[in-house]
Design a protein around this motif. Sequence first.
Motif, PDB file in Angstrom:
ATOM      1  N   SER A  31       0.839  -1.212   0.000  1.00  0.00           N
ATOM      2  CA  SER A  31       0.000   0.000   0.000  1.00  0.00           C
ATOM      3  C   SER A  31       0.871   1.258   0.000  1.00  0.00           C
ATOM      4  O   SER A  31       0.573   2.233  -0.706  1.00  0.00           O
ATOM      5  CB  SER A  31      -0.924  -0.008   1.226  1.00  0.00           C
ATOM      6  N   ILE A  44      -4.802   2.745   3.197  1.00  0.00           N
ATOM      7  CA  ILE A  44      -4.198   2.876   4.521  1.00  0.00           C
ATOM      8  C   ILE A  44      -3.005   1.920   4.614  1.00  0.00           C
ATOM      9  O   ILE A  44      -2.981   0.860   3.999  1.00  0.00           O
ATOM     10  CB  ILE A  44      -5.215   2.644   5.661  1.00  0.00           C
ATOM     11  N   THR A  52      -4.395  -4.329   4.736  1.00  0.00           N
ATOM     12  CA  THR A  52      -5.286  -4.287   3.569  1.00  0.00           C
ATOM     13  C   THR A  52      -6.124  -5.558   3.548  1.00  0.00           C
ATOM     14  O   THR A  52      -5.588  -6.652   3.668  1.00  0.00           O
ATOM     15  CB  THR A  52      -4.467  -4.189   2.268  1.00  0.00           C
ATOM     16  N   ASP A  71      -4.199  -2.950  -5.310  1.00  0.00           N
ATOM     17  CA  ASP A  71      -3.586  -3.222  -4.006  1.00  0.00           C
ATOM     18  C   ASP A  71      -4.290  -4.447  -3.445  1.00  0.00           C
ATOM     19  O   ASP A  71      -5.525  -4.525  -3.476  1.00  0.00           O
ATOM     20  CB  ASP A  71      -3.807  -2.011  -3.083  1.00  0.00           C
TER      21      ASP A  71
HETATM   22 MG   LIG Z   1      -1.643  -2.991   2.438  1.00  0.00          MG
END
Ligand SMILES: [Mg+2]
Length: 311
Positions: A31, A44, A52, A71
């Motif tokens: 991320s 985040i 995540t 992601d």
């Molecule tokens: Mg992540």
Amino acid sequence: MTLDSIFNDEWSDDHRSGGIAVVGRPNVGKSTLINAIIGQKVAIATPKPQTTRRNQLGIYTEESGQILFTDTPGLHKPRNALGDYMMTVASQALEDADVIVWILDVSEAPHKSDNYIATTIQEKAKDTPVILVLNKIDLVLKKDNFSAYTSLIDHTAAYRVSAAKGDGISDLTQALIALMPQGPRYYPVDQVSDLTMRFMVAEVIREKVILNTEHEIPHAVAVEVTDYKDKETRTDIYAVIYVERNSQKGIVIGKSGSMIKKIGIEARQEIEPMVERQVFLDLRVKVLKNWRSNETFMRRVGYRMPKNDVD
Ligand SMILES: [Mg+2]
Ligand SMILES: Nc1nc2c(ncn2[C@@H]2O[C@H](COP(=O)(O)OP(=O)(O)OP(=O)(O)O)[C@@H](O)[C@H]2O)c(=O)[nH]1
């Protein structure tokens, strides 16, 4: 050239675009890397693994091309329905990608699970080019880690970066654009993610809970925005923080409400610039035992299969 002036132009014939799945173990910096490439926070990122939880797009646009980064949740051994879900969507991202970016944390030696990731990539995406991103080069490094990682899988190229410091990011980005097939600009230049504002707000609240708590709590937290009202001068947001046990609820609320107050202040400070207005944020904490095995609840808080994702 400013974004506005690109926006008014048609893309040229040699414009490139495509999808990149960003995969790797939990906590390696997936991320953080996507945020660094896009130049703003679209996902985040915290020091705790398994931050995540679902696939989400980070959209990078420049004049010559557009990359849709997926992601993904870190690849790990699932222990409940939430873990199963996270692994299913991460593998799905591999199948759908034009290019795979596999991020490795070179401040640590490879884990056994990296062999599992190599096998998964070979099974799900045998013919897809793999780019290795050797991340966290700002930390103390053992030289051996580089060769240990680059021998894990056949790859098109390997790049050394520090996603947190921004080192090596623009070279990597240009290399990724060059690997994209010719194609249109799929999203407007000012769109950087596919998340709704409600979901992003819930994520920011979840991030603040994760950053302020330890042990099991970060894994046991889910956040649902239950009401979101744009009023004349401010936005009123009501959200529920779910945990799995009474003891966890006590910790999230804190002594005389001190922890929930801190979480609320930190979240609001980040949400206000996102929505560009003053925000009133109401946070409640509720216990829902074993929600991580409750698929109906998981869908409600946004953990649903991307192909059925309608919000
Ligand atoms: Mg992540
Ligand atoms: N020192 C250093 N830390 C980094 C770097 N990149 C990421 N981090 C840190 O590593 C931690 C994990 O980063 P994330 O981006 O959340 O990692 P992730 O791979 O998305 O993790 P999951 O979502 O849990 O799978 C955070 O504390 C980041 O600040 C880097 O280049 N250098």
